[in-house]
Motif scaffolding. Sequence first.
Motif, mmCIF file in Angstrom:
data_model
loop_
_atom_site.group_PDB
_atom_site.id
_atom_site.type_symbol
_atom_site.label_atom_id
_atom_site.label_comp_id
_atom_site.label_asym_id
_atom_site.label_seq_id
_atom_site.Cartn_x
_atom_site.Cartn_y
_atom_site.Cartn_z
ATOM 1 N N GLN A 1 0.795 -1.220 0.000
ATOM 2 C CA GLN A 1 0.000 0.000 0.000
ATOM 3 C C GLN A 1 0.835 1.281 0.000
ATOM 4 O OE1 GLN A 1 -2.482 0.301 3.463
ATOM 5 N NE2 GLN A 1 -0.886 -0.324 4.885
ATOM 6 N N ASP A 2 2.076 1.233 0.496
ATOM 7 C CA ASP A 2 2.922 2.423 0.518
ATOM 8 C C ASP A 2 4.017 2.389 -0.554
ATOM 9 O OD1 ASP A 2 1.548 3.521 2.707
ATOM 10 O OD2 ASP A 2 2.710 2.297 4.104
ATOM 11 N N ARG A 3 3.977 1.393 -1.423
ATOM 12 C CA ARG A 3 4.988 1.282 -2.476
ATOM 13 C C ARG A 3 4.607 2.162 -3.667
ATOM 14 N NH1 ARG A 3 8.056 -3.456 -1.957
ATOM 15 N NH2 ARG A 3 8.257 -3.934 0.269
ATOM 16 N N ASP A 4 5.569 2.371 -4.559
ATOM 17 C CA ASP A 4 5.286 3.154 -5.747
ATOM 18 C C ASP A 4 4.378 2.361 -6.689
ATOM 19 O OD1 ASP A 4 7.251 1.965 -8.138
ATOM 20 O OD2 ASP A 4 8.025 1.655 -6.102
ATOM 21 N N PRO A 5 3.581 3.061 -7.506
ATOM 22 C CA PRO A 5 2.587 2.375 -8.357
ATOM 23 C C PRO A 5 3.179 1.309 -9.271
ATOM 24 C CG PRO A 5 2.179 4.738 -8.313
ATOM 25 C CD PRO A 5 3.472 4.526 -7.607
ATOM 26 N N LEU A 6 4.392 1.528 -9.782
ATOM 27 C CA LEU A 6 4.984 0.539 -10.681
ATOM 28 C C LEU A 6 5.219 -0.785 -9.971
ATOM 29 C CD1 LEU A 6 6.134 -0.185 -13.421
ATOM 30 C CD2 LEU A 6 8.338 0.765 -12.689
ATOM 31 N N SER A 7 5.680 -0.748 -8.728
ATOM 32 C CA SER A 7 5.886 -1.982 -7.960
ATOM 33 C C SER A 7 4.573 -2.725 -7.765
ATOM 34 C CB SER A 7 6.512 -1.660 -6.605
ATOM 35 O OG SER A 7 7.784 -1.075 -6.751
ATOM 36 N N VAL A 8 3.509 -1.971 -7.472
ATOM 37 C CA VAL A 8 2.191 -2.583 -7.270
ATOM 38 C C VAL A 8 1.716 -3.262 -8.546
ATOM 39 C CG1 VAL A 8 -0.223 -2.123 -6.722
ATOM 40 C CG2 VAL A 8 1.583 -0.931 -5.475
ATOM 41 N N VAL A 9 1.875 -2.572 -9.672
ATOM 42 C CA VAL A 9 1.458 -3.136 -10.961
ATOM 43 C C VAL A 9 2.217 -4.424 -11.251
ATOM 44 C CG1 VAL A 9 1.493 -2.779 -13.444
ATOM 45 C CG2 VAL A 9 0.685 -0.958 -11.954
ATOM 46 N N LEU A 10 3.517 -4.410 -11.044
ATOM 47 C CA LEU A 10 4.334 -5.589 -11.339
ATOM 48 C C LEU A 10 3.961 -6.765 -10.437
ATOM 49 C CD1 LEU A 10 7.836 -3.926 -11.865
ATOM 50 C CD2 LEU A 10 6.315 -4.874 -13.610
ATOM 51 N N VAL A 11 3.759 -6.502 -9.144
ATOM 52 C CA VAL A 11 3.434 -7.593 -8.217
ATOM 53 C C VAL A 11 2.059 -8.181 -8.527
ATOM 54 C CG1 VAL A 11 2.964 -8.178 -5.813
ATOM 55 C CG2 VAL A 11 4.936 -6.764 -6.380
ATOM 56 N N THR A 12 1.064 -7.330 -8.730
ATOM 57 C CA THR A 12 -0.280 -7.857 -9.003
ATOM 58 C C THR A 12 -0.347 -8.532 -10.367
ATOM 59 O OG1 THR A 12 -1.002 -5.679 -9.816
ATOM 60 C CG2 THR A 12 -1.429 -6.195 -7.502
ATOM 61 N N PHE A 13 0.414 -8.016 -11.353
ATOM 62 C CA PHE A 13 0.466 -8.693 -12.642
ATOM 63 C C PHE A 13 1.142 -10.056 -12.513
ATOM 64 C CE2 PHE A 13 2.317 -9.527 -16.878
ATOM 65 C CZ PHE A 13 1.159 -9.481 -17.632
ATOM 66 N N GLY A 14 2.181 -10.136 -11.687
ATOM 67 C CA GLY A 14 2.817 -11.429 -11.426
ATOM 68 C C GLY A 14 1.865 -12.394 -10.765
ATOM 69 N N LEU A 15 1.044 -11.890 -9.828
ATOM 70 C CA LEU A 15 0.046 -12.733 -9.183
ATOM 71 C C LEU A 15 -0.963 -13.257 -10.198
ATOM 72 C CD1 LEU A 15 -1.261 -13.870 -6.590
ATOM 73 C CD2 LEU A 15 -2.486 -11.694 -6.361
ATOM 74 N N LEU A 16 -1.343 -12.413 -11.148
ATOM 75 C CA LEU A 16 -2.253 -12.837 -12.218
ATOM 76 C C LEU A 16 -1.666 -14.029 -12.980
ATOM 77 C CD1 LEU A 16 -4.068 -10.547 -14.750
ATOM 78 C CD2 LEU A 16 -2.610 -12.366 -15.594
ATOM 79 N N LEU A 17 -0.385 -13.930 -13.341
ATOM 80 C CA LEU A 17 0.250 -15.014 -14.091
ATOM 81 C C LEU A 17 0.339 -16.294 -13.271
ATOM 82 C CD1 LEU A 17 3.174 -13.047 -15.795
ATOM 83 C CD2 LEU A 17 0.958 -13.680 -16.778
ATOM 84 N N ILE A 18 0.614 -16.164 -11.968
ATOM 85 C CA ILE A 18 0.703 -17.341 -11.100
ATOM 86 C C ILE A 18 -0.650 -18.046 -11.016
ATOM 87 C CG2 ILE A 18 1.027 -18.076 -8.706
ATOM 88 C CD1 ILE A 18 3.154 -15.859 -8.473
ATOM 89 N N ILE A 19 -1.722 -17.262 -10.831
ATOM 90 C CA ILE A 19 -3.057 -17.858 -10.724
ATOM 91 C C ILE A 19 -3.455 -18.515 -12.040
ATOM 92 C CG2 ILE A 19 -5.506 -17.359 -10.382
ATOM 93 C CD1 ILE A 19 -4.702 -15.189 -8.412
ATOM 94 N N GLU A 20 -3.155 -17.858 -13.166
ATOM 95 C CA GLU A 20 -3.494 -18.445 -14.467
ATOM 96 C C GLU A 20 -2.742 -19.760 -14.683
ATOM 97 O OE1 GLU A 20 -3.026 -15.832 -17.739
ATOM 98 O OE2 GLU A 20 -4.792 -14.631 -17.244
ATOM 99 N N ASP A 21 -1.460 -19.793 -14.328
ATOM 100 C CA ASP A 21 -0.695 -21.034 -14.469
ATOM 101 C C ASP A 21 -1.235 -22.118 -13.543
ATOM 102 O OD1 ASP A 21 0.920 -20.026 -16.402
ATOM 103 O OD2 ASP A 21 2.613 -19.555 -15.083
ATOM 104 N N GLY A 22 -1.611 -21.734 -12.342
ATOM 105 C CA GLY A 22 -2.188 -22.702 -11.412
ATOM 106 C C GLY A 22 -3.491 -23.289 -11.924
ATOM 107 N N VAL A 23 -4.337 -22.439 -12.515
ATOM 108 C CA VAL A 23 -5.602 -22.915 -13.088
ATOM 109 C C VAL A 23 -5.348 -23.871 -14.241
ATOM 110 C CG1 VAL A 23 -7.606 -22.171 -14.436
ATOM 111 C CG2 VAL A 23 -7.010 -20.961 -12.333
ATOM 112 N N GLN A 24 -4.397 -23.542 -15.105
ATOM 113 C CA GLN A 24 -4.089 -24.434 -16.221
ATOM 114 C C GLN A 24 -3.528 -25.768 -15.737
ATOM 115 O OE1 GLN A 24 -1.807 -22.686 -19.439
ATOM 116 N NE2 GLN A 24 -2.695 -20.671 -19.082
#
Length: 283
Positions: free
Chosen positions: A84-107
Amino acid sequence: MLAINLFNGLVYGALLVVMCSGLALIYGLRRVVNFAHGSLYMLGAYLGYSIANYSNFWVALVAAPAVMALFGVLLDRYGFRLLQDRDPLSVVLVTFGLLLIIEDGVQTIWGKSNLSVAAPALLNTSIDFFGTPLPAYRLGVIAVGAMVALGLSLWLRFSRIGLFVRAASTDPTTTAMQGVNTDALSAGVVGLGCALAGLAGVVAAPFLSLSPAMSADVIIDSFVVVVIGGLGSLVGAFIAAMALGMVQALGAVYIADLAAVLPFVIMVVILIWKPSGLAGSRT
Protein backbone atom coordinates in the motif's frame (compact mmCIF):
# COMPACT_ATOMS: atom_id res chain seq x y z
CA MET A 1 -34.14 -7.08 -31.32
CA LEU A 2 -33.64 -3.80 -29.49
CA ALA A 3 -35.33 -5.21 -26.40
CA ILE A 4 -33.11 -8.30 -26.46
CA ASN A 5 -29.97 -6.19 -26.88
CA LEU A 6 -30.98 -3.94 -23.99
CA PHE A 7 -31.64 -7.02 -21.90
CA ASN A 8 -28.20 -8.44 -22.72
CA GLY A 9 -26.70 -5.09 -21.78
CA LEU A 10 -28.44 -5.27 -18.40
CA VAL A 11 -27.09 -8.78 -17.85
CA TYR A 12 -23.50 -7.81 -18.64
CA GLY A 13 -23.85 -4.62 -16.63
CA ALA A 14 -25.09 -6.58 -13.62
CA LEU A 15 -22.12 -8.94 -13.91
CA LEU A 16 -19.76 -5.95 -14.03
CA VAL A 17 -21.45 -4.49 -10.94
CA VAL A 18 -20.57 -7.61 -8.94
CA MET A 19 -17.07 -7.75 -10.40
CA CYS A 20 -16.22 -4.05 -10.08
CA SER A 21 -17.62 -3.66 -6.56
CA GLY A 22 -14.75 -5.73 -5.20
CA LEU A 23 -12.19 -3.88 -7.29
CA ALA A 24 -13.48 -0.50 -6.09
CA LEU A 25 -13.60 -1.63 -2.45
CA ILE A 26 -10.01 -2.88 -2.50
CA TYR A 27 -8.69 0.28 -4.11
CA GLY A 28 -10.77 2.51 -1.84
CA LEU A 29 -9.24 1.09 1.32
CA ARG A 30 -5.82 -0.27 0.33
CA ARG A 31 -5.06 2.08 -2.59
CA VAL A 32 -3.82 -0.95 -4.50
CA VAL A 33 -4.60 -1.19 -8.23
CA ASN A 34 -5.23 -4.92 -8.36
CA PHE A 35 -4.41 -6.17 -11.86
CA ALA A 36 -4.97 -9.72 -10.58
CA HIS A 37 -8.68 -9.10 -9.97
CA GLY A 38 -9.64 -10.73 -13.28
CA SER A 39 -7.74 -13.87 -12.32
CA LEU A 40 -9.65 -13.96 -9.01
CA TYR A 41 -12.86 -13.89 -11.05
CA MET A 42 -11.52 -16.75 -13.16
CA LEU A 43 -10.44 -18.75 -10.09
CA GLY A 44 -13.89 -18.32 -8.57
CA ALA A 45 -15.48 -19.63 -11.76
CA TYR A 46 -13.27 -22.74 -11.77
CA LEU A 47 -13.87 -23.38 -8.07
CA GLY A 48 -17.58 -23.08 -8.75
CA TYR A 49 -17.24 -25.58 -11.61
CA SER A 50 -15.56 -28.17 -9.36
CA ILE A 51 -17.94 -27.65 -6.44
CA ALA A 52 -20.98 -27.81 -8.73
CA ASN A 53 -19.75 -31.13 -10.16
CA TYR A 54 -19.35 -32.62 -6.70
CA SER A 55 -22.52 -31.11 -5.28
CA ASN A 56 -24.76 -28.62 -7.11
CA PHE A 57 -24.77 -25.07 -8.39
CA TRP A 58 -26.39 -23.56 -5.29
CA VAL A 59 -23.68 -24.95 -3.03
CA ALA A 60 -21.05 -23.61 -5.44
CA LEU A 61 -22.71 -20.19 -5.34
CA VAL A 62 -21.99 -20.00 -1.59
CA ALA A 63 -18.87 -22.13 -1.17
CA ALA A 64 -16.71 -20.68 -3.96
CA PRO A 65 -17.04 -17.04 -2.75
CA ALA A 66 -16.35 -18.25 0.81
CA VAL A 67 -13.08 -19.86 -0.32
CA MET A 68 -12.19 -16.71 -2.26
CA ALA A 69 -12.87 -14.59 0.83
CA LEU A 70 -10.34 -16.65 2.80
CA PHE A 71 -7.88 -16.32 -0.06
CA GLY A 72 -8.46 -12.55 0.00
CA VAL A 73 -7.67 -12.29 3.71
CA LEU A 74 -4.37 -14.11 3.13
CA LEU A 75 -3.67 -11.99 0.07
CA ASP A 76 -4.13 -8.83 2.11
CA ARG A 77 -1.96 -10.06 4.96
CA TYR A 78 0.96 -11.19 2.82
CA GLY A 79 0.53 -8.96 -0.21
CA PHE A 80 -1.59 -5.82 -0.24
CA ARG A 81 -0.62 -4.71 3.27
CA LEU A 82 3.00 -4.63 2.14
CA LEU A 83 2.20 -2.88 -1.14
CA GLN A 84 0.00 0.00 0.00
CA ASP A 85 2.92 2.42 0.52
CA ARG A 86 4.99 1.28 -2.48
CA ASP A 87 5.29 3.15 -5.75
CA PRO A 88 2.59 2.37 -8.36
CA LEU A 89 4.98 0.54 -10.68
CA SER A 90 5.89 -1.98 -7.96
CA VAL A 91 2.19 -2.58 -7.27
CA VAL A 92 1.46 -3.14 -10.96
CA LEU A 93 4.33 -5.59 -11.34
CA VAL A 94 3.43 -7.59 -8.22
CA THR A 95 -0.28 -7.86 -9.00
CA PHE A 96 0.47 -8.69 -12.64
CA GLY A 97 2.82 -11.43 -11.43
CA LEU A 98 0.05 -12.73 -9.18
CA LEU A 99 -2.25 -12.84 -12.22
CA LEU A 100 0.25 -15.01 -14.09
CA ILE A 101 0.70 -17.34 -11.10
CA ILE A 102 -3.06 -17.86 -10.72
CA GLU A 103 -3.49 -18.44 -14.47
CA ASP A 104 -0.70 -21.03 -14.47
CA GLY A 105 -2.19 -22.70 -11.41
CA VAL A 106 -5.60 -22.91 -13.09
CA GLN A 107 -4.09 -24.43 -16.22
CA THR A 108 -2.18 -26.97 -14.13
CA ILE A 109 -5.24 -28.08 -12.17
CA TRP A 110 -8.06 -27.78 -14.71
CA GLY A 111 -6.21 -27.77 -18.03
CA LYS A 112 -6.56 -25.46 -21.03
CA SER A 113 -9.79 -26.83 -22.49
CA ASN A 114 -13.00 -24.83 -22.33
CA LEU A 115 -15.37 -26.02 -19.60
CA SER A 116 -19.00 -25.26 -18.87
CA VAL A 117 -21.35 -25.27 -15.91
CA ALA A 118 -25.01 -26.23 -16.31
CA ALA A 119 -27.56 -23.68 -15.16
CA PRO A 120 -29.64 -24.84 -12.18
CA ALA A 121 -32.84 -26.60 -13.19
CA LEU A 122 -34.94 -23.98 -11.40
CA LEU A 123 -33.64 -21.25 -13.74
CA ASN A 124 -33.12 -23.34 -16.87
CA THR A 125 -36.22 -21.98 -18.57
CA SER A 126 -37.55 -18.87 -20.29
CA ILE A 127 -39.96 -16.22 -19.09
CA ASP A 128 -42.27 -14.44 -21.53
CA PHE A 129 -41.88 -10.67 -21.31
CA PHE A 130 -44.45 -8.95 -23.51
CA GLY A 131 -44.00 -11.59 -26.19
CA THR A 132 -40.22 -11.78 -25.87
CA PRO A 133 -38.81 -14.95 -24.24
CA LEU A 134 -36.07 -14.05 -21.75
CA PRO A 135 -33.78 -16.70 -20.18
CA ALA A 136 -34.66 -17.03 -16.52
CA TYR A 137 -31.04 -17.55 -15.54
CA ARG A 138 -30.00 -14.22 -17.03
CA LEU A 139 -32.80 -12.55 -15.13
CA GLY A 140 -31.25 -14.15 -12.06
CA VAL A 141 -27.90 -12.55 -12.94
CA ILE A 142 -29.58 -9.15 -13.03
CA ALA A 143 -31.15 -9.89 -9.65
CA VAL A 144 -27.76 -10.84 -8.17
CA GLY A 145 -26.23 -7.59 -9.44
CA ALA A 146 -29.09 -5.57 -7.96
CA MET A 147 -28.84 -7.33 -4.59
CA VAL A 148 -25.07 -6.80 -4.43
CA ALA A 149 -25.43 -3.09 -5.26
CA LEU A 150 -28.24 -2.60 -2.73
CA GLY A 151 -26.58 -4.72 -0.03
CA LEU A 152 -23.22 -2.93 -0.28
CA SER A 153 -24.90 0.48 -0.31
CA LEU A 154 -26.93 -0.28 2.82
CA TRP A 155 -23.94 -1.88 4.56
CA LEU A 156 -21.67 1.09 3.94
CA ARG A 157 -24.38 3.63 4.77
CA PHE A 158 -25.99 2.20 7.89
CA SER A 159 -23.70 -0.36 9.56
CA ARG A 160 -20.98 0.44 12.09
CA ILE A 161 -18.36 -1.45 10.10
CA GLY A 162 -19.48 0.37 6.97
CA LEU A 163 -18.88 3.65 8.79
CA PHE A 164 -15.36 2.48 9.67
CA VAL A 165 -14.72 1.49 6.04
CA ARG A 166 -15.80 4.91 4.77
CA ALA A 167 -13.70 6.65 7.40
CA ALA A 168 -10.62 4.52 6.72
CA SER A 169 -10.99 5.10 2.98
CA THR A 170 -10.86 8.84 3.59
CA ASP A 171 -8.21 9.03 6.34
CA PRO A 172 -6.80 5.71 7.63
CA THR A 173 -4.40 7.35 10.07
CA THR A 174 -7.07 9.35 11.89
CA THR A 175 -9.39 6.34 11.84
CA ALA A 176 -6.70 4.20 13.48
CA MET A 177 -6.15 6.91 16.11
CA GLN A 178 -9.84 6.60 17.01
CA GLY A 179 -9.28 2.96 18.00
CA VAL A 180 -10.28 1.20 14.77
CA ASN A 181 -8.10 -1.78 13.83
CA THR A 182 -7.55 -0.70 10.23
CA ASP A 183 -5.41 -3.75 9.36
CA ALA A 184 -8.19 -6.14 10.36
CA LEU A 185 -10.74 -3.91 8.63
CA SER A 186 -8.69 -3.89 5.43
CA ALA A 187 -8.26 -7.67 5.54
CA GLY A 188 -12.04 -8.04 5.78
CA VAL A 189 -12.64 -5.63 2.90
CA VAL A 190 -10.09 -7.36 0.66
CA GLY A 191 -11.69 -10.68 1.58
CA LEU A 192 -15.08 -9.27 0.62
CA GLY A 193 -13.68 -7.91 -2.64
CA CYS A 194 -12.21 -11.30 -3.56
CA ALA A 195 -15.46 -13.01 -2.59
CA LEU A 196 -17.37 -10.70 -4.94
CA ALA A 197 -14.92 -11.50 -7.75
CA GLY A 198 -15.46 -15.21 -7.06
CA LEU A 199 -19.23 -14.71 -6.98
CA ALA A 200 -19.08 -12.98 -10.36
CA GLY A 201 -17.13 -15.94 -11.73
CA VAL A 202 -19.64 -18.50 -10.44
CA VAL A 203 -22.59 -16.46 -11.73
CA ALA A 204 -20.97 -16.07 -15.16
CA ALA A 205 -20.04 -19.75 -15.51
CA PRO A 206 -23.42 -21.07 -16.80
CA PHE A 207 -23.57 -18.64 -19.74
CA LEU A 208 -19.87 -18.00 -20.45
CA SER A 209 -17.39 -20.77 -21.21
CA LEU A 210 -14.58 -21.26 -18.69
CA SER A 211 -11.03 -20.90 -19.97
CA PRO A 212 -7.72 -19.66 -18.52
CA ALA A 213 -8.04 -16.61 -20.79
CA MET A 214 -11.40 -15.53 -19.38
CA SER A 215 -9.78 -13.12 -16.95
CA ALA A 216 -8.57 -10.94 -19.83
CA ASP A 217 -12.12 -10.75 -21.20
CA VAL A 218 -13.45 -8.93 -18.14
CA ILE A 219 -10.56 -7.18 -16.40
CA ILE A 220 -10.20 -4.48 -19.08
CA ASP A 221 -13.89 -3.61 -18.89
CA SER A 222 -13.67 -3.68 -15.09
CA PHE A 223 -10.87 -1.12 -15.03
CA VAL A 224 -12.72 1.05 -17.54
CA VAL A 225 -15.76 0.96 -15.23
CA VAL A 226 -13.75 1.81 -12.11
CA VAL A 227 -11.89 4.66 -13.83
CA ILE A 228 -15.06 6.14 -15.36
CA GLY A 229 -16.96 5.83 -12.10
CA GLY A 230 -14.12 7.27 -10.03
CA LEU A 231 -11.41 5.24 -8.32
CA GLY A 232 -12.73 3.84 -5.05
CA SER A 233 -16.33 5.02 -5.63
CA LEU A 234 -18.96 2.29 -5.44
CA VAL A 235 -21.78 4.51 -6.65
CA GLY A 236 -19.73 5.56 -9.64
CA ALA A 237 -18.83 1.93 -10.35
CA PHE A 238 -22.51 0.92 -10.28
CA ILE A 239 -23.49 3.66 -12.74
CA ALA A 240 -20.54 3.07 -15.05
CA ALA A 241 -21.04 -0.72 -15.04
CA MET A 242 -24.63 -0.50 -16.20
CA ALA A 243 -23.76 2.16 -18.79
CA LEU A 244 -20.84 0.13 -20.16
CA GLY A 245 -22.99 -3.00 -20.31
CA MET A 246 -25.47 -1.13 -22.52
CA VAL A 247 -22.71 0.35 -24.68
CA GLN A 248 -21.12 -3.07 -25.22
CA ALA A 249 -24.41 -4.78 -26.06
CA LEU A 250 -25.72 -2.10 -28.42
CA GLY A 251 -22.33 -1.29 -29.93
CA ALA A 252 -21.66 -4.92 -30.87
CA VAL A 253 -24.85 -4.90 -32.95
CA TYR A 254 -25.15 -1.41 -34.41
CA ILE A 255 -21.52 -0.26 -34.73
CA ALA A 256 -19.61 -3.53 -34.68
CA ASP A 257 -16.47 -2.02 -36.24
CA LEU A 258 -16.09 0.42 -33.33
CA ALA A 259 -17.46 -1.71 -30.50
CA ALA A 260 -14.02 -2.70 -29.19
CA VAL A 261 -12.76 0.87 -28.85
CA LEU A 262 -16.03 2.56 -27.87
CA PRO A 263 -15.56 2.05 -24.08
CA PHE A 264 -12.11 3.63 -24.26
CA VAL A 265 -13.44 6.57 -26.26
CA ILE A 266 -16.12 7.12 -23.61
CA MET A 267 -13.50 6.85 -20.85
CA VAL A 268 -11.26 9.44 -22.50
CA VAL A 269 -14.17 11.85 -23.00
CA ILE A 270 -15.34 11.51 -19.39
CA LEU A 271 -11.84 11.91 -17.96
CA ILE A 272 -11.28 15.05 -20.04
CA TRP A 273 -14.58 16.42 -18.79
CA LYS A 274 -14.09 15.25 -15.19
CA PRO A 275 -10.64 13.80 -14.38
CA SER A 276 -11.82 12.32 -11.06
CA GLY A 277 -14.53 10.23 -12.77
CA LEU A 278 -18.29 10.44 -12.42
CA ALA A 279 -18.35 10.11 -8.63
CA GLY A 280 -14.68 10.23 -7.68
CA SER A 281 -13.13 12.60 -5.17
CA ARG A 282 -10.79 15.28 -6.48
CA THR A 283 -8.51 14.62 -3.52
